[in-house]
Design an enzyme around this catalytic site. Structure first.
Site, mmCIF file in Angstrom:
data_model
loop_
_atom_site.group_PDB
_atom_site.id
_atom_site.type_symbol
_atom_site.label_atom_id
_atom_site.label_comp_id
_atom_site.label_asym_id
_atom_site.label_seq_id
_atom_site.Cartn_x
_atom_site.Cartn_y
_atom_site.Cartn_z
ATOM 1 C CG ASN A 15 -2.068 -0.903 0.737
ATOM 2 O OD1 ASN A 15 -3.007 -0.692 0.087
ATOM 3 N ND2 ASN A 15 -2.411 -2.029 1.596
ATOM 4 C CB ILE A 93 -4.025 0.185 18.811
ATOM 5 C CG1 ILE A 93 -4.584 -1.309 18.410
ATOM 6 C CG2 ILE A 93 -5.085 1.029 19.438
ATOM 7 C CD1 ILE A 93 -5.625 -1.929 19.559
ATOM 8 C CG HIS A 110 -9.888 -2.985 7.865
ATOM 9 N ND1 HIS A 110 -9.055 -3.817 9.009
ATOM 10 C CD2 HIS A 110 -11.097 -3.811 7.806
ATOM 11 C CE1 HIS A 110 -9.734 -4.744 9.343
ATOM 12 N NE2 HIS A 110 -10.960 -4.852 8.868
ATOM 13 C CD GLU A 144 -15.635 2.120 19.115
ATOM 14 O OE1 GLU A 144 -16.237 1.128 18.697
ATOM 15 O OE2 GLU A 144 -16.262 3.287 18.929
ATOM 16 C CD GLN A 174 -10.775 -3.519 -6.468
ATOM 17 O OE1 GLN A 174 -11.426 -2.399 -6.578
ATOM 18 N NE2 GLN A 174 -10.658 -4.134 -7.676
HETATM 19 C C1 GRF Z 1 -3.327 -4.715 3.847
HETATM 20 O O1 GRF Z 1 -4.217 -5.763 3.620
HETATM 21 C C2 GRF Z 1 -3.996 -3.625 4.728
HETATM 22 O O2 GRF Z 1 -5.455 -3.410 4.467
HETATM 23 C C3 GRF Z 1 -3.804 -4.349 6.217
HETATM 24 O O3 GRF Z 1 -2.607 -4.853 6.262
HETATM 25 C C4 GRF Z 1 -2.126 -5.256 4.889
HETATM 26 C C5 GRF Z 1 -0.939 -4.583 4.459
HETATM 27 O O4 GRF Z 1 -0.345 -4.954 3.374
HETATM 28 N N1 GRF Z 1 -4.158 -3.245 7.188
HETATM 29 P P1 GRF Z 1 0.775 -4.180 2.593
HETATM 30 O O5 GRF Z 1 1.983 -3.699 3.777
HETATM 31 O O6 GRF Z 1 0.419 -2.755 2.346
HETATM 32 O O7 GRF Z 1 1.372 -4.819 1.559
#
Ligand code: GRF
Length: 204
Positions: A15, A93, A110, A144, A174
């Site tokens: 990401n 968190i 998420h 939260e 996605q």
């Molecule tokens: C992704 O699925 C994200 O939604 C979740 O952890 C994963 C991280 O993937 N919170 P990357 O490290 O970005 O490849």
């Protein structure tokens, strides 16, 4: 002056890569001022360095309290004049020091259609629940877990031959579309909160 992002990761950083690519391709008017991982060998740190971005390992262990770790993150982000914090697979968190330092300016991605399936292994949770439509959510971070105002969601159909793994792989694609779009939407400033609903203030 493009706004400065701070990206927090714990792992692969795909990401993070989607944000790096969106900036390089002109789809996102921002710059990444720092990438911080709580895990030292997170491949995402290498992705950042390859892109010429400062990459820091700040372990979450060895601090007197969770707040102390949070405060250390805040200092690092503030020193670098970060405007928006993007959690991208950051497996911690965030606590009140971060939330108070960056009110309404921390995003998380998420891999489920929240509020369904918060917490870890969301793709497997959704698959094993038997959902027919799955998806991903980018949301503002609140105190939260996985519960802050929703910025953007993308959905897809679960296919007959899917496994938890094939579904997770399609969801990740996605995510890579959703995160840069959501960051751009937040940076545009053309939104406001009505209760917990994030609504666009763009002319229709
Ligand atoms: C992704 O699925 C994200 O939604 C979740 O952890 C994963 C991280 O993937 N919170 P990357 O490290 O970005 O490849």
């Amino acid at each position: 002056m493009p706004r400065r992002l701070g990206v927090l990761i714990s792992g692969n950083g795909s990401n993070l890569q989607s944000l790096i690519d969106a900036i390089a391709e002109g789809r996102l008017d921002a710059s990444i001022g720092v990438v911080i991982s709580n895990v030292g060998d997170a491949p995402g740190l290498e992705r950042a360095r390859r892109a010429g971005i400062e990459a820091l390992h700040v372990s979450h262990t060895g601090w007197p309290s969770r707040e102390a770790y949070d405060r250390a993150l805040v200092s690092l982000l503030r020193e670098r004049r970060i405007d928006l914090v993007c959690l991208a697979g950051f497996m911690r968190i965030v606590g009140s020091p971060m939330l108070e330092a960056y009110p309404g300016a921390i995003l998380n991605i998420h891999p489920s259609l929240l509020p369904a399936f918060p917490g870890i292994d969301a793709q497997r949770q959704a698959f094993e629940h038997g959902v027919k439509i799955a998806g991903v959510t980018v949301h503002l971070v609140s105190s939260e877990l996985d519960a802050g105002p929703i910025v953007l969601q993308r959905s897809l159909g679960v296919l007959p031959g899917d496994t938890a793994e094939t579904l997770a792989a399609r969801l990740l694609e996605q995510e890579h579309i959703a995160y840069p779009e959501a960051v751009a939407a937040i940076l545009s400033g053309r939104w406001r909160l009505e209760g917990r609903r994030l609504v666009s203030t763009e002319a229709p």
